[in-house]
Design an enzyme around this catalytic site. Structure first.
Site, PDB file in Angstrom:
ATOM      1  N   ARG A 201      27.236 120.117   9.712  1.00 38.72           N
ATOM      2  CA  ARG A 201      26.798 119.059   8.893  1.00 38.72           C
ATOM      3  C   ARG A 201      28.079 118.378   8.210  1.00 38.72           C
ATOM      4  O   ARG A 201      28.082 117.231   8.088  1.00 38.72           O
ATOM      5  CB  ARG A 201      26.350 119.682   7.734  1.00 38.72           C
ATOM      6  CG  ARG A 201      24.834 120.297   8.016  1.00 38.72           C
ATOM      7  CD  ARG A 201      24.496 120.783   9.198  1.00 38.72           C
ATOM      8  NE  ARG A 201      22.939 121.134   9.439  1.00 38.72           N
ATOM      9  CZ  ARG A 201      22.555 122.364   9.021  1.00 38.72           C
ATOM     10  NH1 ARG A 201      23.288 123.372   8.629  1.00 38.72           N
ATOM     11  NH2 ARG A 201      21.333 122.587   9.337  1.00 38.72           N
ATOM     12  N   ASP A 230      24.579 121.723  15.594  1.00 38.22           N
ATOM     13  CA  ASP A 230      23.292 121.500  14.842  1.00 38.22           C
ATOM     14  C   ASP A 230      22.715 120.098  15.088  1.00 38.22           C
ATOM     15  O   ASP A 230      23.218 119.265  15.787  1.00 38.22           O
ATOM     16  CB  ASP A 230      23.560 121.834  13.562  1.00 38.22           C
ATOM     17  CG  ASP A 230      22.193 122.651  12.706  1.00 38.22           C
ATOM     18  OD1 ASP A 230      21.109 121.955  12.682  1.00 38.22           O
ATOM     19  OD2 ASP A 230      22.574 123.766  12.437  1.00 38.22           O
ATOM     20  N   HIS A 300      17.428 123.047  16.068  1.00 38.02           N
ATOM     21  CA  HIS A 300      18.430 122.467  15.724  1.00 38.02           C
ATOM     22  C   HIS A 300      19.279 121.785  16.881  1.00 38.02           C
ATOM     23  O   HIS A 300      20.630 121.991  16.891  1.00 38.02           O
ATOM     24  CB  HIS A 300      19.382 123.409  15.082  1.00 38.02           C
ATOM     25  CG  HIS A 300      18.631 124.051  13.624  1.00 38.02           C
ATOM     26  ND1 HIS A 300      18.931 123.130  12.556  1.00 38.02           N
ATOM     27  CD2 HIS A 300      18.045 124.986  13.577  1.00 38.02           C
ATOM     28  CE1 HIS A 300      18.170 123.912  11.468  1.00 38.02           C
ATOM     29  NE2 HIS A 300      17.722 125.090  12.060  1.00 38.02           N
ATOM     30  N   ASP A 365      16.776 129.938  15.125  1.00 42.18           N
ATOM     31  CA  ASP A 365      15.920 129.926  13.786  1.00 42.18           C
ATOM     32  C   ASP A 365      15.162 128.480  13.698  1.00 42.18           C
ATOM     33  O   ASP A 365      15.780 127.608  14.582  1.00 42.18           O
ATOM     34  CB  ASP A 365      16.884 130.003  12.552  1.00 42.18           C
ATOM     35  CG  ASP A 365      17.855 129.118  12.431  1.00 42.18           C
ATOM     36  OD1 ASP A 365      18.479 128.646  13.644  1.00 42.18           O
ATOM     37  OD2 ASP A 365      17.806 128.164  11.576  1.00 42.18           O
ATOM     38  N   GLU A 366      14.296 128.396  12.904  1.00 37.67           N
ATOM     39  CA  GLU A 366      13.663 127.327  12.324  1.00 37.67           C
ATOM     40  C   GLU A 366      13.234 126.307  13.603  1.00 37.67           C
ATOM     41  O   GLU A 366      13.587 125.102  13.585  1.00 37.67           O
ATOM     42  CB  GLU A 366      14.494 126.347  11.400  1.00 37.67           C
ATOM     43  CG  GLU A 366      14.627 127.399  10.139  1.00 37.67           C
ATOM     44  CD  GLU A 366      15.439 126.629   9.125  1.00 37.67           C
ATOM     45  OE1 GLU A 366      15.294 126.765   8.047  1.00 37.67           O
ATOM     46  OE2 GLU A 366      16.324 125.722   9.649  1.00 37.67           O
ATOM     47  N   TRP A 433      18.222 136.847   8.108  1.00 37.67           N
ATOM     48  CA  TRP A 433      18.475 135.750   6.938  1.00 37.67           C
ATOM     49  C   TRP A 433      17.331 135.552   5.998  1.00 37.67           C
ATOM     50  O   TRP A 433      17.318 135.159   4.850  1.00 37.67           O
ATOM     51  CB  TRP A 433      18.941 134.485   7.683  1.00 37.67           C
ATOM     52  CG  TRP A 433      17.942 133.722   8.121  1.00 37.67           C
ATOM     53  CD1 TRP A 433      17.492 133.569   9.551  1.00 37.67           C
ATOM     54  CD2 TRP A 433      17.222 132.727   7.835  1.00 37.67           C
ATOM     55  NE1 TRP A 433      16.572 132.570   9.694  1.00 37.67           N
ATOM     56  CE2 TRP A 433      16.328 132.030   8.559  1.00 37.67           C
ATOM     57  CE3 TRP A 433      17.071 131.893   6.294  1.00 37.67           C
ATOM     58  CZ2 TRP A 433      15.253 130.900   8.178  1.00 37.67           C
ATOM     59  CZ3 TRP A 433      16.097 130.907   5.914  1.00 37.67           C
ATOM     60  CH2 TRP A 433      15.337 130.625   7.234  1.00 37.67           C
ATOM     61  N   TYR A 458      23.728 133.833   0.801  1.00 36.74           N
ATOM     62  CA  TYR A 458      24.033 132.241   1.061  1.00 36.74           C
ATOM     63  C   TYR A 458      24.943 131.738  -0.106  1.00 36.74           C
ATOM     64  O   TYR A 458      24.447 131.725  -1.260  1.00 36.74           O
ATOM     65  CB  TYR A 458      22.813 131.582   1.324  1.00 36.74           C
ATOM     66  CG  TYR A 458      22.256 131.614   2.609  1.00 36.74           C
ATOM     67  CD1 TYR A 458      22.528 132.895   3.414  1.00 36.74           C
ATOM     68  CD2 TYR A 458      21.456 130.814   3.308  1.00 36.74           C
ATOM     69  CE1 TYR A 458      21.750 132.810   4.740  1.00 36.74           C
ATOM     70  CE2 TYR A 458      20.751 130.653   4.467  1.00 36.74           C
ATOM     71  CZ  TYR A 458      20.934 131.898   5.197  1.00 36.74           C
ATOM     72  OH  TYR A 458      20.513 131.905   6.527  1.00 36.74           O
ATOM     73  N   ASP A 460      25.282 128.554  -0.295  1.00 34.58           N
ATOM     74  CA  ASP A 460      24.883 127.210  -0.730  1.00 34.58           C
ATOM     75  C   ASP A 460      23.997 127.499  -1.960  1.00 34.58           C
ATOM     76  O   ASP A 460      23.922 126.113  -2.424  1.00 34.58           O
ATOM     77  CB  ASP A 460      24.341 126.487   0.364  1.00 34.58           C
ATOM     78  CG  ASP A 460      23.071 127.305   0.900  1.00 34.58           C
ATOM     79  OD1 ASP A 460      23.085 128.470   1.123  1.00 34.58           O
ATOM     80  OD2 ASP A 460      21.989 126.578   0.811  1.00 34.58           O
ATOM     81  N   TRP A 508      26.765 127.122   4.181  1.00 37.47           N
ATOM     82  CA  TRP A 508      26.145 125.897   4.596  1.00 37.47           C
ATOM     83  C   TRP A 508      26.660 124.374   3.976  1.00 37.47           C
ATOM     84  O   TRP A 508      26.949 124.720   2.955  1.00 37.47           O
ATOM     85  CB  TRP A 508      24.683 125.943   4.505  1.00 37.47           C
ATOM     86  CG  TRP A 508      24.012 127.154   5.424  1.00 37.47           C
ATOM     87  CD1 TRP A 508      23.568 128.356   4.740  1.00 37.47           C
ATOM     88  CD2 TRP A 508      23.838 127.205   6.834  1.00 37.47           C
ATOM     89  NE1 TRP A 508      23.302 129.262   5.718  1.00 37.47           N
ATOM     90  CE2 TRP A 508      23.378 128.731   6.995  1.00 37.47           C
ATOM     91  CE3 TRP A 508      24.416 126.583   7.972  1.00 37.47           C
ATOM     92  CZ2 TRP A 508      23.155 129.257   8.135  1.00 37.47           C
ATOM     93  CZ3 TRP A 508      24.016 127.335   9.357  1.00 37.47           C
ATOM     94  CH2 TRP A 508      23.510 128.584   9.480  1.00 37.47           C
ATOM     95  N   GLU A 510      25.904 121.001   3.936  1.00 34.75           N
ATOM     96  CA  GLU A 510      25.110 119.755   3.828  1.00 34.75           C
ATOM     97  C   GLU A 510      25.852 118.964   2.777  1.00 34.75           C
ATOM     98  O   GLU A 510      26.041 117.594   2.835  1.00 34.75           O
ATOM     99  CB  GLU A 510      23.912 119.790   3.411  1.00 34.75           C
ATOM    100  CG  GLU A 510      23.042 120.230   4.868  1.00 34.75           C
ATOM    101  CD  GLU A 510      22.622 121.928   4.833  1.00 34.75           C
ATOM    102  OE1 GLU A 510      21.691 122.257   5.431  1.00 34.75           O
ATOM    103  OE2 GLU A 510      23.589 122.591   4.434  1.00 34.75           O
TER     104      GLU A 510
END
Length: 803
Positions: A201, A230, A300, A365-366, A433, A458, A460, A508, A510
């Site tokens: 990111r 990512d 991702h 993930d995701e 996670w 985490y 963030d 993370w 971002e």
């Protein structure tokens, strides 16, 4: 990965939520709040120093035994190693360099045949493979006439040297020092003690990555998880596929960040060459840290597909996507053609050649399945493989990648979604996670587990609800929250618990544009993490930890490492006194140390009045307060300032209450306050679903006008299935901020047109008259702009008396 957010400490006055407000007539420079007392004189033997905790070591050792006397360490103290023992020599040289950096001199390293026994007035290092202790364990014996560090391996000796270095630097001074005699027997509770850094990111330079590794080593952390790919960037050179970095390594940032001074798109680029990767891996290995790479799949993957469109679901996606400027859950997945697997296997071949780690992280993930569901080709592949659905297809995908990694004698590691849809490869390891449910399931199935739950570990998440807090997600994850984390889920049996090999914290990036934000996000929560993964739960003590953390905060500053002080920063809260007059209460999040203050605007010192009870908020007010421990500040001074009643009424972004829970973030504006590229940027509390905020219990007696500072940010968020939950309100007067009384559904009592604010990338001040009201009322602020992009936010609200 996993909708996350953040920002570095700003100069602003501090206060808590509800009736707590930020009042700053003259905000301090940002640098002053990034480091407590950073502009004080450097560490020296002549200035005041901490009274050292007898065992000022983080993480807390397994066993300590006090001895009589003290050991004196100075420039003439020899550092002894065995002749020809390369491991001992490496540790000795590292230790000497670290001592020089903080104490101002380095002990001379000498080689001797009898280093482990001839330690009179010396520090002797000894690797003894026959010792009946663990590979990372050590024994540190400090007597008045000498010090011995013994270990089975170089790693154990290294950790023993780090502990001695902490003891020798706990006073914060330079020159000679005496430390308490004691015997320490120490070993880690878990073999995996990790930190993850996301460089996809926001890219971090090699030197910045090494800085993180340096601090990990000084906390006995041994695994650096490097998130290299990512949707927003591909950061590792793959020689067979140069477009991965030529295309995938660049993106155009959202909003004003993505434009140059002439308004033209400004690419944001960065990647590591393979030579740089090898350099970082070797640097970490010298500090007994393993670097674990992460190459995301099957989701991702947007940056990779932007580089090579044929890697995607080609019968659904007809043209190459851009490298994403957005945060959140994206729908671009790798395809499942054999040619895509050839690409992935070739990439992993090069990755395996760069990273000697036995683990390779493949993400998992995701992986939003929308494109797989829509693809006739993918559906045909599911049918031909005899699979049930897209979840089973991902499980098959993971299994195929796992088989390839086994050809390199590597273990597949992935996020807990890899458990879904079918059986994992037998030796696969799961990183849990989404809470600890994945850890429980994996351990029960016989897989090793690393716990990294988002709400607990985490980085963030914001560390406080202060107005000078860095950007991040809510709710706050405090230093105490990190320290209280328990690694092994209670649902596991003793046998199943053996599969829990450790834990890690994930950073993370971002909203961490600069390395200053990375540092203040990591430290001091990294200290709490270190103790969680090294020290047995029974050995942990919150108050003792804070006493050991105080000198560690000074060590950070001495090493030019930025550290967040929000756990100890003074917060201010306005209350009504018994006589109805406003009073000010002072506190800090950790409930630690002594709060001292001055009312003349100057910075407090250890002789300033100590806070003991609420103070009268007599106007004009300019109060500055600091937390002290052992006579030294552990946080930067914070100011509460108000010239008049309007000043007392002021509520900043963090002092307002969101109308709904969920998707509440603190974001850095994409431009400076004046709308330019340079200068201080506002940190704004936002809600991605509904831009609606409440000023609770506003005192409206005699109020006739309102002043609001507003900002707009690019809505660069992909919420996947939550997109249809976004609230928009019909634009009135071309878009306006509406003020409503008590109920957010009531008719507006004031409208503040947004026309001027739409023309600025920075913060705009809006003003309107308010109808007369008596008593206290909630004020609800909603943006009726007709669209969710841009994302509107409040910077501050001030109530003014009627003229």
């Amino acid at each position: 990965m996993k909708t996350r957010t953040t920002r570095s400490l700003l100069a602003a006055a501090a206060l808590a939520a509800a009736l707590t407000a930020c009042h700053s007539a003259a905000p301090r420079e940002a640098a002053a709040h990034k480091q407590a007392a950073h502009d004080s004189e450097p560490a020296s033997a002549t200035r005041d120093t901490f009274t050292a905790h007898r065992t000022a070591i983080i993480p807390r050792p397994l066993k300590t035994q006090a001895q009589r006397g003290q050991f004196e360490f100075d420039a003439n103290t020899p550092l002894q190693v065995h002749v020809g023992q390369a491991g001992e020599r490496r540790v000795a040289d590292y230790f000497a360099a670290k001592v020089r950096a903080l104490r101002g001199f380095a002990p001379v390293v000498s080689e001797t045949q009898t280093a482990s026994t001839n330690a009179r007035d010396a520090i002797a290092l000894s690797i003894e493979p026959e010792l009946a202790i663990g590979d990372e364990a050590y024994v540190l014996d400090i007597q008045s006439d000498g010090v011995r560090i013994r270990a089975r391996t170089e790693a154990g000796l290294f950790y023993g040297a780090v502990s001695l270095w902490q003891l020798l630097t706990a006073d914060g001074g330079q020159g000679a020092i005496r430390i308490a005699a004691q015997r320490i027997e120490d070993a880690p509770a878990y073999p995996w003690r990790g930190v993850m850094l996301d460089v996809a990111r926001h890219f971090r330079s090699v030197d910045e990555v090494k800085s993180v590794i340096d601090q990990m080593a000084l906390h006995k952390l041994n695994t650096f998880h490097w998130h290299l790919t990512d949707d927003q960037g591909w950061r590792i050179e793959i020689k067979q596929y140069p477009r991965l970095t030529q295309v995938g390594g660049c993106r155009i940032l959202a909003g004003a960040n993505g434009r140059d001074a002439q308004g033209k798109p400004r690419p944001y680029c960065g990647h590591y060459t393979q030579e740089q990767i090898r350099d970082v891996v070797a640097y970490a290995a010298a500090r007994h840290i393993t670097v674990v790479p992460e190459i995301e799949m099957p989701g991702h993957a947007q940056a990779a597909i932007a580089s090579y469109p044929n890697l995607g679901v080609t019968d659904v996606v007809r043209k190459a996507p851009r490298v994403s400027p957005d945060w959140g859950v994206h729908t671009y997945l790798f395809g499942v053609d054999d040619s895509t697997f050839t690409f992935l296997e070739n990439v992993l071949d090069e990755v395996a050649g760069l990273f000697p780690s036995k683990y390779i992280h493949i993400g998992g993930d995701e992986a939003a399945k929308d494109q797989w569901i829509a693809s006739k080709k993918v559906q045909a592949r599911i049918k031909s493989l005899g699979l049930k659905d897209e979840m089973a297809l991902q499980s098959w995908f993971v299994g195929r990648i796992g088989q390839h990694l086994q050809t390199h004698d590597r273990i597949l590691l992935g996020w807990d979604e890899i458990l879904e849809g079918g059986r994992l490869p037998a030796n696969a390891t799961v990183m849990s996670w989404r809470g600890t449910a994945g850890a429980v399931e994996a351990a029960r199935e016989g897989h090793d587990v690393i716990v990294a739950p988002d709400r607990q570990l985490y980085l963030d998440y914001v560390q406080s609800d202060r107005d000078d807090e860095t950007p991040g997600r809510f709710p706050a994850s405090t230093l105490r929250n990190f320290y209280d984390f328990s690694i092994v889920p209670a649902e596991l049996t003793a046998q199943q618990s053996k599969h829990v090999i450790g834990a890690q914290a994930n950073l993370w990036s971002e909203h961490r544009r600069g390395f200053d934000r990375v540092q203040t996000t990591l430290y001091p929560r990294l200290d709490a993490l270190a103790e969680v993964v090294w020290s047995p739960t029974a050995n942990r003590d919150w108050n003792d930890f804070q006493q050991r953390l105080a000198p560690q905060l000074a060590r950070y500053r001495a090493q030019d490492v930025l550290v967040s002080d929000v756990a100890y920063a003074v917060s201010f809260k306005l209350i009504d006194g018994a006589d109805g007059q406003p009073q000010l209460t002072l506190s800090n999040q950790a409930g630690f140390g002594e709060i001292r203050y001055r009312t003349d605007g100057g910075d407090p010192d250890p002789t300033s009045p100590r806070y003991r009870q609420p103070l009268p908020a007599t106007l004009p007010l300019d109060l500055v307060a600091t937390t002290f421990f052992d006579g030294r500040p552990v946080a930067a001074p914070r100011r509460f300032s108000a010239r008049d009643l309007a000043g007392l009424s002021r509520r900043t972004s963090a002092g307002l209450r969101p109308c709904r829970e969920g998707y509440n973030l603190r974001l850095e504006d994409d431009a400076a306050r004046d709308g330019g590229r340079d200068g201080e940027r506002a940190a704004l509390t936002v809600n991605l679903i509904d831009p609606c905020w409440i000023y609770p219990a506003a005192a409206l007696d005699g109020i006739g006008a309102i002043e609001v500072q507003v900002g707009q940010l690019p809505y660069n968020f992909q919420l996947w299935h939550d997109t249809d939950k976004i609230v928009t309100r019909k634009a009135v007067q071309g878009g306006a901020l509406e003020v409503r009384l008590d109920d957010c559904k009531s008719a507006p009592i004031a409208r503040l047109p947004l026309a001027a604010a739409k023309r600025s990338d920075g913060i705009t001040t809006l003003r309107a008259k308010l109808p007369a009201r008596d008593g206290r009322h909630d004020l609800c602020f909603v943006f009726a702009s007709g669209t969710h992009d841009p994302l509107w936010a409040l910077d501050a609200v001030t109530l003014h008396p009627a003229e």
